[in-house]
Scaffold this motif. Structure first.
Motif, PDB file in Angstrom:
ATOM      1  N   GLY A 146      58.978   2.079   0.717  1.00 56.18           N
ATOM      2  CA  GLY A 146      57.948   2.124   0.295  1.00 56.18           C
ATOM      3  C   GLY A 146      57.135   1.093  -0.278  1.00 56.18           C
ATOM      4  O   GLY A 146      56.086   1.173  -0.487  1.00 56.18           O
ATOM      5  N   GLY A 147      57.776   0.079  -0.397  1.00 55.46           N
ATOM      6  CA  GLY A 147      57.386  -1.236  -1.228  1.00 55.46           C
ATOM      7  C   GLY A 147      56.864  -2.298   0.054  1.00 55.46           C
ATOM      8  O   GLY A 147      56.677  -1.863   1.349  1.00 55.46           O
ATOM      9  N   PRO A 148      56.501  -3.520  -0.695  1.00 52.74           N
ATOM     10  CA  PRO A 148      56.144  -4.567   0.396  1.00 52.74           C
ATOM     11  C   PRO A 148      56.989  -5.091   1.447  1.00 52.74           C
ATOM     12  O   PRO A 148      57.968  -4.872   1.147  1.00 52.74           O
ATOM     13  CB  PRO A 148      55.553  -5.489  -0.439  1.00 52.74           C
ATOM     14  N   GLU A 149      56.467  -5.692   2.459  1.00 54.47           N
ATOM     15  CA  GLU A 149      57.395  -6.161   3.569  1.00 54.47           C
ATOM     16  C   GLU A 149      58.094  -7.437   2.755  1.00 54.47           C
ATOM     17  O   GLU A 149      57.621  -8.206   1.891  1.00 54.47           O
ATOM     18  CB  GLU A 149      56.675  -6.787   4.655  1.00 54.47           C
ATOM     19  N   PRO A 150      59.340  -7.787   3.353  1.00 58.53           N
ATOM     20  CA  PRO A 150      60.217  -8.853   3.009  1.00 58.53           C
ATOM     21  C   PRO A 150      59.168 -10.343   3.272  1.00 58.53           C
ATOM     22  O   PRO A 150      58.569 -10.171   4.190  1.00 58.53           O
ATOM     23  CB  PRO A 150      61.535  -8.852   3.709  1.00 58.53           C
ATOM     24  N   ARG A 151      59.336 -11.333   2.363  1.00 51.94           N
ATOM     25  CA  ARG A 151      58.497 -12.538   2.626  1.00 51.94           C
ATOM     26  C   ARG A 151      59.055 -13.325   4.029  1.00 51.94           C
ATOM     27  O   ARG A 151      58.422 -13.728   4.858  1.00 51.94           O
ATOM     28  CB  ARG A 151      58.593 -13.379   1.707  1.00 51.94           C
ATOM     29  N   HIS A 152      60.495 -13.341   4.009  1.00 53.65           N
ATOM     30  CA  HIS A 152      60.945 -14.209   5.046  1.00 53.65           C
ATOM     31  C   HIS A 152      61.330 -13.497   6.022  1.00 53.65           C
ATOM     32  O   HIS A 152      61.797 -12.562   6.434  1.00 53.65           O
ATOM     33  CB  HIS A 152      62.336 -14.817   4.245  1.00 53.65           C
ATOM     34  N   PRO A 153      60.994 -14.073   7.231  1.00 53.63           N
ATOM     35  CA  PRO A 153      61.065 -13.411   8.384  1.00 53.63           C
ATOM     36  C   PRO A 153      62.526 -13.069   8.827  1.00 53.63           C
ATOM     37  O   PRO A 153      62.648 -12.011   9.687  1.00 53.63           O
ATOM     38  CB  PRO A 153      60.617 -14.764   9.599  1.00 53.63           C
ATOM     39  N   LEU A 154      63.717 -13.944   8.467  1.00 55.29           N
ATOM     40  CA  LEU A 154      64.705 -13.448   8.711  1.00 55.29           C
ATOM     41  C   LEU A 154      65.238 -12.165   8.166  1.00 55.29           C
ATOM     42  O   LEU A 154      66.244 -11.332   8.546  1.00 55.29           O
ATOM     43  CB  LEU A 154      65.818 -14.526   8.521  1.00 55.29           C
ATOM     44  N   LEU A 155      64.685 -11.953   6.791  1.00 55.31           N
ATOM     45  CA  LEU A 155      64.871 -10.542   6.240  1.00 55.31           C
ATOM     46  C   LEU A 155      64.018  -9.465   6.875  1.00 55.31           C
ATOM     47  O   LEU A 155      64.360  -8.306   6.781  1.00 55.31           O
ATOM     48  CB  LEU A 155      64.710 -10.867   4.730  1.00 55.31           C
ATOM     49  N   LEU A 156      62.692  -9.770   7.412  1.00 56.76           N
ATOM     50  CA  LEU A 156      62.137  -8.844   8.021  1.00 56.76           C
ATOM     51  C   LEU A 156      62.855  -8.322   9.275  1.00 56.76           C
ATOM     52  O   LEU A 156      62.635  -7.134   9.722  1.00 56.76           O
ATOM     53  CB  LEU A 156      60.799  -9.417   8.466  1.00 56.76           C
ATOM     54  N   ARG A 157      63.618  -9.249   9.824  1.00 50.08           N
ATOM     55  CA  ARG A 157      64.553  -8.754  11.093  1.00 50.08           C
ATOM     56  C   ARG A 157      65.480  -7.862  10.650  1.00 50.08           C
ATOM     57  O   ARG A 157      65.744  -7.095  11.469  1.00 50.08           O
ATOM     58  CB  ARG A 157      65.218 -10.188  11.640  1.00 50.08           C
ATOM     59  N   LEU A 158      66.004  -7.646   9.277  1.00 49.39           N
ATOM     60  CA  LEU A 158      66.957  -6.793   9.123  1.00 49.39           C
ATOM     61  C   LEU A 158      66.396  -5.524   8.725  1.00 49.39           C
ATOM     62  O   LEU A 158      67.310  -4.464   8.854  1.00 49.39           O
ATOM     63  CB  LEU A 158      67.413  -7.241   7.458  1.00 49.39           C
ATOM     64  N   ARG A 159      65.128  -5.275   8.523  1.00 51.35           N
ATOM     65  CA  ARG A 159      64.594  -3.993   8.223  1.00 51.35           C
ATOM     66  C   ARG A 159      64.940  -2.694   9.523  1.00 51.35           C
ATOM     67  O   ARG A 159      65.515  -1.600   9.109  1.00 51.35           O
ATOM     68  CB  ARG A 159      63.136  -3.736   7.908  1.00 51.35           C
ATOM     69  N   PRO A 160      64.644  -2.946  10.630  1.00 46.01           N
ATOM     70  CA  PRO A 160      64.972  -1.902  11.718  1.00 46.01           C
ATOM     71  C   PRO A 160      66.400  -1.574  11.715  1.00 46.01           C
ATOM     72  O   PRO A 160      66.941  -0.631  11.780  1.00 46.01           O
ATOM     73  CB  PRO A 160      64.455  -2.565  12.774  1.00 46.01           C
ATOM     74  N   LEU A 161      67.354  -2.492  11.539  1.00 41.37           N
ATOM     75  CA  LEU A 161      68.709  -2.213  11.864  1.00 41.37           C
ATOM     76  C   LEU A 161      69.411  -1.630  10.423  1.00 41.37           C
ATOM     77  O   LEU A 161      70.243  -0.734  10.506  1.00 41.37           O
ATOM     78  CB  LEU A 161      69.853  -3.311  12.122  1.00 41.37           C
ATOM     79  N   VAL A 162      68.677  -1.887   9.223  1.00 48.91           N
ATOM     80  CA  VAL A 162      69.200  -1.407   8.160  1.00 48.91           C
ATOM     81  C   VAL A 162      68.580   0.134   8.045  1.00 48.91           C
ATOM     82  O   VAL A 162      69.808   0.996   7.831  1.00 48.91           O
ATOM     83  CB  VAL A 162      68.461  -1.952   6.970  1.00 48.91           C
TER      84      VAL A 162
END
Length: 305
Positions: free
Chosen positions: A98-114
């Motif tokens: 429910g929070g904001p997206e991660p700032r770093h693109p490599l962390l944004l990549r993790l969201r779907p697999l998490v």
């Protein structure tokens, strides 16, 4: 918030600078024969692990793009603990739907697999904790102390591989931990001179004393007999751990079996390269050739060696 134009170009360049390092690792990160979904997930995990190590080692790409993406000021850009704190805060955004997206693109990549694999933050936090420890702990008194460090710095990676491939069981995790710890020890042996240049020693002090090795002996261009004996002793420990973990390969099937065999073979080939250098790791990291890697992979797949 979705990045566009120049901002997205910078983010893509930052991602590429980290992910391209996969080719230089001792083991295959996401080989072509794996399903595309696994390759994407494993590269996302690798990107996280590589970036946190680069932060901890002070090896971020020039230009400060990673620092800016993490929201760290230029004044604090050289403070690795501040960077690791910012990286951890950004990681926690991955686990906050429910929070904001991660700032770093490599962390944004993790969201779907998490989300897809219902991963927990613990293995990721372990890797960050290991790099925090690197800023504060420069020597390890005993082998058990080193194993405790590897529990943070290496074992989470294997656990994540099992998680994203849906194959985690307590026994497989135990075997995976042995392999990952062995790979970490091997990397430490290859990088003794480089680590010493960073004022870090991953050779247990008790073992250095046992083999009559002083810290000054690690600063010489080539290793003396005592240092070589110490390196051989640690290399045997890595061999034993790889042997302990190798049955993991036979417990799975198909393309995952090839991947895990690659991890074990990479470790065994690296240990062989260290032995072939007569345990003199001070001139630079002994690296295995492709032929040796293939030979070790064959032995591992056959359940021998």
């Amino acid at each position: 918030m979705t990045s566009t134009g120049p901002a997205r170009a910078v983010e893509a360049e930052v991602e590429r600078a980290t992910l391209d390092k996969a080719a230089a690792e001792n083991f295959p990160v996401a080989p072509f024969y794996l399903p595309r979904s696994w390759r994407d997930d494993l590269m996302a995990v690798y990107g996280f692990a590589r970036l946190v190590d680069d932060i901890g080692d002070g090896d971020l790409a020039p230009g400060g793009a990673d620092v800016r993406l993490l929201g760290v000021s230029a004044e604090e850009a050289e403070d690795r603990l501040v960077l690791l704190d910012a990286f951890e805060a950004d990681l926690l955004r991955v686990f906050d739907p429910g929070g904001p997206e991660p700032r770093h693109p490599l962390l944004l990549r993790l969201r779907p697999l998490v989300r897809r694999h219902a991963l927990t933050p613990e293995p990721f936090l372990g890797l960050i904790a290991a790099n925090r420890q690197d800023q504060l702990v420069k020597r390890y008194e005993t082998y058990d102390d080193l194993l405790a460090y590897c529990e943070l710095s290496a074992n989470p990676v294997g656990r994540l591989v099992l998680a994203v491939t849906g194959t985690a069981t307590p026994e497989r995790i135990r075997r995976s931990d042995a392999i990952c710890t062995a790979l970490q020890i091997v990397e430490h042996l290859q990088d003794v001179a480089e680590d010493f240049g960073r004022d870090r020693i991953y050779l247990p002090a008790a073992d250095m004393k046992l083999f009559h090795v002083r810290e000054a002996d690690l600063a010489t261009p080539t290793a003396g007999a005592s240092v070589r004996a110490l390196i051989a002793y640690q290399a045997q420990r890595a061999r034993d751990l790889l042997d302990e973990g190798a049955p993991l390969v036979g417990s799975v099937h198909g393309r995952l079996k090839l991947l895990l065999a690659g991890f074990v073979a990479g470790g065994r080939a690296a240990v062989h390269a260290i032995a072939a250098a007569e345990y003199d790791v001070l001139p630079g990291p002994p690296k295995p050739g492709k032929l040796r890697l293939l030979r070790e992979a064959g032995v591992t797949l056959r359940g021998k060696g």
